[in-house]
Design an enzyme around this catalytic site. Structure first.
Site, PDB file in Angstrom:
ATOM      1  N   SER A 286       0.800  -1.224   0.000  1.00  0.00           N
ATOM      2  CA  SER A 286       0.000   0.000   0.000  1.00  0.00           C
ATOM      3  C   SER A 286       0.831   1.271   0.000  1.00  0.00           C
ATOM      4  O   SER A 286       0.305   2.341  -0.313  1.00  0.00           O
ATOM      5  CB  SER A 286      -0.941   0.009   1.212  1.00  0.00           C
TER       6      SER A 286
ATOM      7  N   ASP B 194      -5.826   0.537  -4.221  1.00  0.00           N
ATOM      8  CA  ASP B 194      -4.380   0.490  -4.373  1.00  0.00           C
ATOM      9  C   ASP B 194      -3.919  -0.862  -4.895  1.00  0.00           C
ATOM     10  O   ASP B 194      -2.949  -0.967  -5.639  1.00  0.00           O
ATOM     11  CB  ASP B 194      -3.686   0.825  -3.056  1.00  0.00           C
TER      12      ASP B 194
END
Length: 526
Positions: free
Chosen positions: A113, A380
């Site tokens: 992330s 993401d």
């Protein structure tokens, strides 16, 4: 032969159900044809592109919200309102443009992330575990920070005079939000208490400190992460008897206190609970710092609705504060605990988080307008989450497949993970899920490979967009393309020349005076 037997068994199970599998009207071909014609008519209206300047730009980031998660959340949303679920529309489903984003990090096929946040916020791909620095920076090596910093679209917007905000269900110094303001070679350096001594001595700053120092006067900050703002062993305001929530800072600084002192004459407010948040009059607030938990906010299913605000409530307050700026605003909203639910193998938690983020998207749409606000929804990365098993129409998304395994003759849930903590053997064989409560909130769905934490997935994720220049988010794109489109639409950062008039100021196109008046009335009513 086995496949045929399983198919027959499934048919028998379905045939024995009293509940009809689908609405009677769906038997009529005209139902489907008329639906398609309405969709076609709507699609034809997209021929007139919205090329206005985006006064406001909003990015909704569903952390770990891969396409299977979007589909399952859609079904759950419908089932929560008493429908079969498959035909339901999420708010993001209504957006006119959809693209795919390639999520790999510079050094990782399956990303994390931090590297992805650097891509969709700063516009450059980066190494996993790093935020706000280029791929020349090496994770955990402090001396590779200087000279490799990259700035984010939040900073570009602030520099252009817009108000800016961050709202998340994780810590405000977690991977996703931190890429908006920090330059750090390790996503885990939440405070100086989590940093190696040599990194501190070499001059690297922890992420919590950078939140308040790198971009002065971020207008709205909401999420968790209180413990990283206070000196070590300082009791938490909400959980004073629980030492695990105590402050973590070794430098003795009280970052919340410093912020409060700085903002006391600027109509700034610090809040740590829902009551104080919702008692604010946004008209009288120019700066807001809301830290509602020592670490991450609780899952939506576990949220104390008296003390903890929902993502939707935080988004509403944020927009009402930010939109007072006549130059507009940039807002980053993260549904961050979708990811945590999946990592723990708790699909029910993850999907309810996704549904809550969709509620927040709906609310944001009511508080803004499509003519001057570009809204983008994306993820993401994905997870190794799936659902299948030839389930019948309307089957609970958390339910069993209608067939037994032809290998071990045991039932299985539709939702499964490729790896994770749900792997379990009983007497050397796969657990019989009919002997456990597989619909409880924290049930860990079965996985193929045992891991203490489930992993991310590497496939492309969706980008949903609406508003000015949303049509530029099309096809299959690299993830770092996203903030460049948003900046182009808003005439900020390096993308300014195309929207200058002869007078040198940004110009809106295609909005009539009458329409502008109607939009202003709608804005005031909201």
């Amino acid at each position: 032969m086995k496949v045929a037997a399983l198919f027959i068994l499934g048919c028998l199970i379905r045939g024995g159900m009293a509940k009809p599998e689908f609405p009677e009207q769906e038997k009529d071909p005209d139902f489907w044809k008329e639906w398609a014609q309405r969709t076609l008519k709507n699609a034809l209206t997209l021929q007139d592109l919205n090329k206005n300047v985006a006064k406001n730009i909003i990015l909704f980031l569903g952390d770990g919200m891969g396409v299977p998660t979007v589909t399952a959340a859609r079904i759950l949303k419908g089932q929560l309102s008493g429908q079969n679920g498959e035909e339901t529309q999420l708010e993001m489903d209504k957006f006119p443009y959809v693209a795919l984003s390639k999520t790999y990090n510079t050094n990782a096929q399956v990303p994390d992330s931090a590297g992805t946040a650097t891509a969709y916020l700063c516009g450059v791909k980066a190494n996993e575990g790093t935020v706000g620095v280029s791929a020349a920076a090496v994770r955990s090596q402090c001396n590779t920070t200087r000279g490799n910093e990259v700035t984010s679209i939040l900073k570009w917007a602030k520099d252009a005079g817009k108000s800016v905000g961050i709202v998340t269900t994780t810590r405000v110094n977690h991977a996703t939000p931190s890429a908006a303001y920090a330059h750090c070679v390790d996503r885990d350096w939440y405070s100086d208490g989590e940093m190696p001594a040599e990194a501190v001595q070499s001059g690297c700053k922890d992420i919590a400190r950078q939140l308040f120092e790198n971009i002065p006067d971020i207008d709205v900050i909401m999420g968790g992460g209180r413990r990283n703002m206070y000196p070590r062993n300082t009791p938490d305001v909400e959980y004073p008897g629980d030492k695990k929530h105590n402050g973590t800072r070794k430098d003795g600084r009280n970052l919340v206190g410093e912020w409060t002192d700085k903002m006391k004459d600027k109509r700034g407010h610090y809040v740590w609970n829902k009551k104080d948040l919702l008692s604010l009059n946004p008209t009288n607030v120019d700066y807001l710092l809301g830290l509602f938990e020592p670490a991450d906010l609780p899952y939506e299913l576990e949220r104390n609705k008296e003390t903890d605000p929902s993502l939707t409530e935080m988004v509403e307050v944020a927009i009402k504060i930010l939109r007072k700026n006549e130059r507009g605003f940039y807002l980053l909203v993260e549904g961050g605990r979708i990811d945590h639910g999946h990592h723990e193998g708790k699909a029910k938690q993850a999907l309810h988080e996704a549904v809550e983020m969709d509620r927040a998207i709906t609310r944001a749409g009511l508080l803004t307008n499509i003519y001057d606000t570009l809204t983008v929804v994306t993820a993401d990365h994905s997870h190794v989450f799936s659902f299948g098993g030839y389930t019948h129409r309307g089957n609970s998304i958390f339910g069993l497949a209608p067939i037994l395994s032809d290998i071990d003759q045991k039932p299985f849930t539709s939702i499964l993970y490729g790896n994770g903590p749900g792997f379990k053997l009983v007497n050397g064989a796969r657990e019989n899920v009919s002997t456990v409560d597989y619909k409880q909130n924290n049930y860990q769905a079965q996985s193929a490979v045992p891991l203490s934490m489930e992993t991310h997935g590497g496939e492309d994720v969706a980008i949903f967009s609406k508003g000015p220049m949303a049509h530029l988010l099309h096809g299959v794109q690299e993830q770092h393309y996203i903030p460049h489109v948003m900046a182009y639409a808003a005439c900020i950062g390096q993308n300014k020349d195309h929207c200058r008039t002869n007078s040198g100021s940004p110009s809106l196109s295609h909005v009539s005076p009458t329409l502008a008046l109607l939009l202003s009335v709608k804005w005031l009513l909201c």
